[in-house]
Scaffold this motif. Structure first.
Motif, PDB file in Angstrom:
ATOM      1  N   ASN A 134      -3.476   0.002  -3.044  1.00  0.00           N
ATOM      2  CA  ASN A 134      -3.940   0.535  -1.760  1.00  0.00           C
ATOM      3  C   ASN A 134      -5.361   1.079  -1.878  1.00  0.00           C
ATOM      4  O   ASN A 134      -6.261   0.694  -1.130  1.00  0.00           O
ATOM      5  N   THR A 135      -5.582   1.988  -2.839  1.00  0.00           N
ATOM      6  CA  THR A 135      -6.877   2.654  -2.925  1.00  0.00           C
ATOM      7  C   THR A 135      -7.993   1.724  -3.389  1.00  0.00           C
ATOM      8  O   THR A 135      -9.145   1.888  -2.993  1.00  0.00           O
ATOM      9  N   ARG A 136      -7.681   0.735  -4.217  1.00  0.00           N
ATOM     10  CA  ARG A 136      -8.719  -0.150  -4.750  1.00  0.00           C
ATOM     11  C   ARG A 136      -8.915  -1.411  -3.897  1.00  0.00           C
ATOM     12  O   ARG A 136     -10.035  -1.903  -3.775  1.00  0.00           O
ATOM     13  N   GLY A 138      -7.111  -2.010  -0.688  1.00  0.00           N
ATOM     14  CA  GLY A 138      -6.787  -1.881   0.719  1.00  0.00           C
ATOM     15  C   GLY A 138      -5.485  -2.529   1.142  1.00  0.00           C
ATOM     16  O   GLY A 138      -5.321  -2.886   2.316  1.00  0.00           O
ATOM     17  N   LEU A 139      -4.538  -2.668   0.216  1.00  0.00           N
ATOM     18  CA  LEU A 139      -3.249  -3.259   0.566  1.00  0.00           C
ATOM     19  C   LEU A 139      -2.305  -2.181   1.100  1.00  0.00           C
ATOM     20  O   LEU A 139      -2.138  -1.142   0.451  1.00  0.00           O
ATOM     21  N   PRO A 140      -1.669  -2.391   2.242  1.00  0.00           N
ATOM     22  CA  PRO A 140      -0.579  -1.496   2.624  1.00  0.00           C
ATOM     23  C   PRO A 140       0.436  -1.461   1.483  1.00  0.00           C
ATOM     24  O   PRO A 140       0.772  -2.503   0.916  1.00  0.00           O
ATOM     25  N   ALA A 141       0.926  -0.272   1.133  1.00  0.00           N
ATOM     26  CA  ALA A 141       1.707  -0.177  -0.098  1.00  0.00           C
ATOM     27  C   ALA A 141       2.821   0.844   0.004  1.00  0.00           C
ATOM     28  O   ALA A 141       2.737   1.825   0.749  1.00  0.00           O
ATOM     29  N   VAL A 142       3.856   0.591  -0.811  1.00  0.00           N
ATOM     30  CA  VAL A 142       4.983   1.505  -0.960  1.00  0.00           C
ATOM     31  C   VAL A 142       5.164   1.786  -2.448  1.00  0.00           C
ATOM     32  O   VAL A 142       5.255   0.859  -3.258  1.00  0.00           O
ATOM     33  N   LEU A 157      -6.970   6.730   0.375  1.00  0.00           N
ATOM     34  CA  LEU A 157      -6.183   5.591   0.823  1.00  0.00           C
ATOM     35  C   LEU A 157      -7.012   4.717   1.747  1.00  0.00           C
ATOM     36  O   LEU A 157      -7.836   5.198   2.520  1.00  0.00           O
ATOM     37  N   ARG A 158      -6.745   3.425   1.688  1.00  0.00           N
ATOM     38  CA  ARG A 158      -7.472   2.464   2.524  1.00  0.00           C
ATOM     39  C   ARG A 158      -6.556   1.696   3.466  1.00  0.00           C
ATOM     40  O   ARG A 158      -7.003   0.796   4.182  1.00  0.00           O
ATOM     41  N   ALA A 159      -5.271   2.031   3.459  1.00  0.00           N
ATOM     42  CA  ALA A 159      -4.285   1.324   4.285  1.00  0.00           C
ATOM     43  C   ALA A 159      -3.041   2.203   4.385  1.00  0.00           C
ATOM     44  O   ALA A 159      -2.942   3.219   3.681  1.00  0.00           O
TER      45      ALA A 159
END
Length: 229
Positions: A134-136, A138-142, A157-159
């Motif tokens: 996510n942070t590197r 930009g993927l939505p993440a769990v 966070l990017r997403a």
């Protein structure tokens, strides 16, 4: 449902992976990031499960640059070897594999930017790599019970981001969970009071807490249903 594939990782050659396809048109795609035990039968089943939910799911064999085909058990020897492999792999190579896997999924989807997006879901060590996806990238993440997350919480966070924790997880205390909430107030942070570490690992009766796992999975699907379109 799934099949073995090879993923080309720039600068690192090929790594294996388990690619599971949904029955119909994919709702999106997920990089499924393993625990420290490799892409064993449980992780393949997790990827197959997400395919059953409608997602194209790819579980890369992260340890392949160190040792091909690692599948470890959950006993003391498996834990010891898994930790050694995590150390030998390093975060940079792990992230290179995530990036290459996301690119492979986009190619599979024919996603030129307007189609379904790619997300990441990870467990334990993989939960921390999902946070970094996510942070590197930009993927939505769990992130499921990412015990190494705290050292990266200063990265923005990017997403959309979702964290799952077990209330009885002795490796992730209340203070660490509070830091997630404080540093990422826009992320969803869920604590499952009856669950310990690895509560989603349904092949391990010493770890799995079925009710918590079901609720976490519902929340995970809700995030990806909203974020991947």
């Amino acid at each position: 449902m799934g099949e073995q594939v090879e993923i080309e990782v720039p600068g690192a050659g090929e790594v294996g992976g388990w690619l599971a396809r949904p029955a119909g048109a994919p709702r999106g795609a997920l990089v499924v990031i393993q625990e420290i035990f490799g892409v064993n039968a449980h992780m393949r089943a997790v990827a197959d499960g997400y395919a059953g939910d409608g997602y194209l799911a790819l579980a890369p064999a992260f340890f392949d640059p160190v040792e091909r085909g690692v599948e470890l058990g959950y006993g003391e020897e498996g834990f010891k070897r898994g930790r050694e492999l995590v150390q030998a792999l390093g975060v940079d190579r792990a992230l290179a594999i995530v990036e290459a896997s996301a690119a492979r999924l986009r190619a599979e989807l024919g996603d030129g930017g307007d189609g379904p997006r790619v997300g990441a879901v990870g467990f334990c060590w993989g939960g921390t790599i999902a946070l970094l996806a996510n942070t590197r990238f930009g993927l939505p993440a769990v992130s499921y019970y990412g015990a190494r997350n705290v050292q990266y919480l200063d990265e923005p966070l990017r997403a959309p981001m979702l964290f799952h924790f077990g209330g009885r997880d002795t490796s992730i205390g209340a203070e660490a969970i509070a830091q997630h909430r404080a540093r990422h107030p826009d992320a969803a942070v869920h604590v499952y009071p009856d669950a310990g570490h690895a509560f989603n690992r349904d092949v391990d009766p010493n770890a799995c807490e079925p009710a918590s796992a079901r609720l976490a999975h519902e929340r995970t699907l809700r995030l990806f249903g909203d974020a991947l379109h």
